[in-house]
Design an enzyme around this catalytic site. Sequence first.
Site, PDB file in Angstrom:
ATOM      1  N   ASP A 190      -7.122  13.074  30.969  1.00 24.74           N
ATOM      2  CA  ASP A 190      -7.252  11.739  31.564  1.00 24.74           C
ATOM      3  C   ASP A 190      -6.524  11.735  32.904  1.00 24.74           C
ATOM      4  O   ASP A 190      -5.295  11.786  32.946  1.00 24.74           O
ATOM      5  CB  ASP A 190      -6.652  10.699  30.615  1.00 24.74           C
ATOM      6  CG  ASP A 190      -7.094   9.286  30.945  1.00 24.74           C
ATOM      7  OD1 ASP A 190      -7.873   9.128  31.898  1.00 24.74           O
ATOM      8  OD2 ASP A 190      -6.660   8.351  30.258  1.00 24.74           O
TER       9      ASP A 190
ATOM     10  N   LYS B  51       0.835  -1.204   0.000  1.00 26.19           N
ATOM     11  CA  LYS B  51       0.000   0.000   0.000  1.00 26.19           C
ATOM     12  C   LYS B  51       0.871   1.256   0.000  1.00 26.19           C
ATOM     13  O   LYS B  51       0.525   2.267  -0.621  1.00 26.19           O
ATOM     14  CB  LYS B  51      -0.941  -0.014   1.208  1.00 26.19           C
ATOM     15  CG  LYS B  51      -2.047  -1.062   1.110  1.00 26.19           C
ATOM     16  CD  LYS B  51      -2.935  -1.041   2.340  1.00 26.19           C
ATOM     17  CE  LYS B  51      -4.128  -1.976   2.179  1.00 26.19           C
ATOM     18  NZ  LYS B  51      -3.758  -3.384   2.037  1.00 26.19           N
TER      19      LYS B  51
ATOM     20  N   ASP C 200      -7.868  14.661  25.119  1.00 28.22           N
ATOM     21  CA  ASP C 200      -8.743  14.887  26.262  1.00 28.22           C
ATOM     22  C   ASP C 200      -7.903  14.894  27.531  1.00 28.22           C
ATOM     23  O   ASP C 200      -6.686  14.774  27.487  1.00 28.22           O
ATOM     24  CB  ASP C 200      -9.851  13.826  26.334  1.00 28.22           C
ATOM     25  CG  ASP C 200      -9.297  12.403  26.303  1.00 28.22           C
ATOM     26  OD1 ASP C 200      -8.078  12.232  26.551  1.00 28.22           O
ATOM     27  OD2 ASP C 200     -10.066  11.463  26.043  1.00 28.22           O
TER      28      ASP C 200
ATOM     29  N   ARG D   4       3.570  12.270  28.504  1.00 30.24           N
ATOM     30  CA  ARG D   4       4.737  11.928  27.693  1.00 30.24           C
ATOM     31  C   ARG D   4       5.308  13.151  26.978  1.00 30.24           C
ATOM     32  O   ARG D   4       6.237  13.033  26.183  1.00 30.24           O
ATOM     33  CB  ARG D   4       4.381  10.842  26.663  1.00 30.24           C
ATOM     34  CG  ARG D   4       3.821   9.566  27.273  1.00 30.24           C
ATOM     35  CD  ARG D   4       3.880   8.386  26.301  1.00 30.24           C
ATOM     36  NE  ARG D   4       3.281   8.667  25.006  1.00 30.24           N
ATOM     37  CZ  ARG D   4       2.005   8.478  24.698  1.00 30.24           C
ATOM     38  NH1 ARG D   4       1.159   8.018  25.636  1.00 30.24           N
ATOM     39  NH2 ARG D   4       1.548   8.733  23.490  1.00 30.24           N
TER      40      ARG D   4
END
Length: 334
Positions: free
Chosen positions: A192, A72, A190, A183
Amino acid sequence: MSKRKAPQESPNEGITDFLVELANYERNVNRAIHKYNAYRKAASVIAKYPTKIKSGTEAKKLDGVGAKIAEKIDEFLATGKLRKLEKIRQDDTSSSINFLTRVTGIGPAAARKFFDEGIKTLDDLRNNEHKLNHHQKIGLKHFDDFEKRIPRKEMLQMQEIILDKVNNLDPEYIATVCGSFRRGAESSGDMDILLTHPDFTSESAKQPRLLHQVVQCLEDCNFITDTLVKGDTKFMGVCQLPCESDQDYPYRRIDIRLIPKDQYYCGVLYFTGSDIFNKNMRTHALEKGFTLNEYTLRPLGVTGIAGEPLPIDSEKDIFDYIQWKYREPKDRSE
């Protein structure tokens, strides 16, 4: 988990874009989670490749890129497009279901049900709002805002509000904002948050008040604006930074999970990610004779049966047990 795609800073943005689009098609339309995971893994690996990929053969040298994906990539590099994607985009069923799943609260099954009822667009959803549950109505109401990424600057402002309110409520709370933000990502999908308290352990009775009083506190200061789901240990909702004179901030998705204190750092490790880093760490743990998940780290006996959970007071404890060099959160985006 956010449904928004992270912005790319890769020289192979075109390749990663088509892989993510194929992944979403396999998950949302075909319900083929194994193919979804394969495309996502390949996209993640290629996104971190430092130079422009010139062929499928070059890409195939990367872990997670197999022969079919390499084919691909060759087609895309030669033509600038992908026949399979062109066909998918022209298919009314595929494009409509993929679009509907971008509304928070609408999963693949609900999207297909709506499509079968002739509901394909946001306007269709608005005209059939009586068919939507509470979660889906909020997702529709804030669709445009939820589609936007959250800049790191805004994430830092929200983190400051949350940590300050939680600490003022009870200094014994521990709260950590996880996900790609932890990180070091420049934007997030969002908010978390993992939450714990010494009063709540895996051996104690449930302590829903520990979660609910934090949610109430954040509602009282108008930071949390809507509730999607509120259980004993997990809250899903909507939040917004206080409006400034020259700016109204977008509404954002927020999740808060209450985790037993003795399981907290396994949870922090897991929800910080990345997914690939977590898989690699679990594999390494098994090689060293341990089983690791989002709750516990347990030694494996000679029969392969897991023993009692090991005491853990930090993420570093987990690395030490499995004899793996500690990696800061910023170094876990594999």
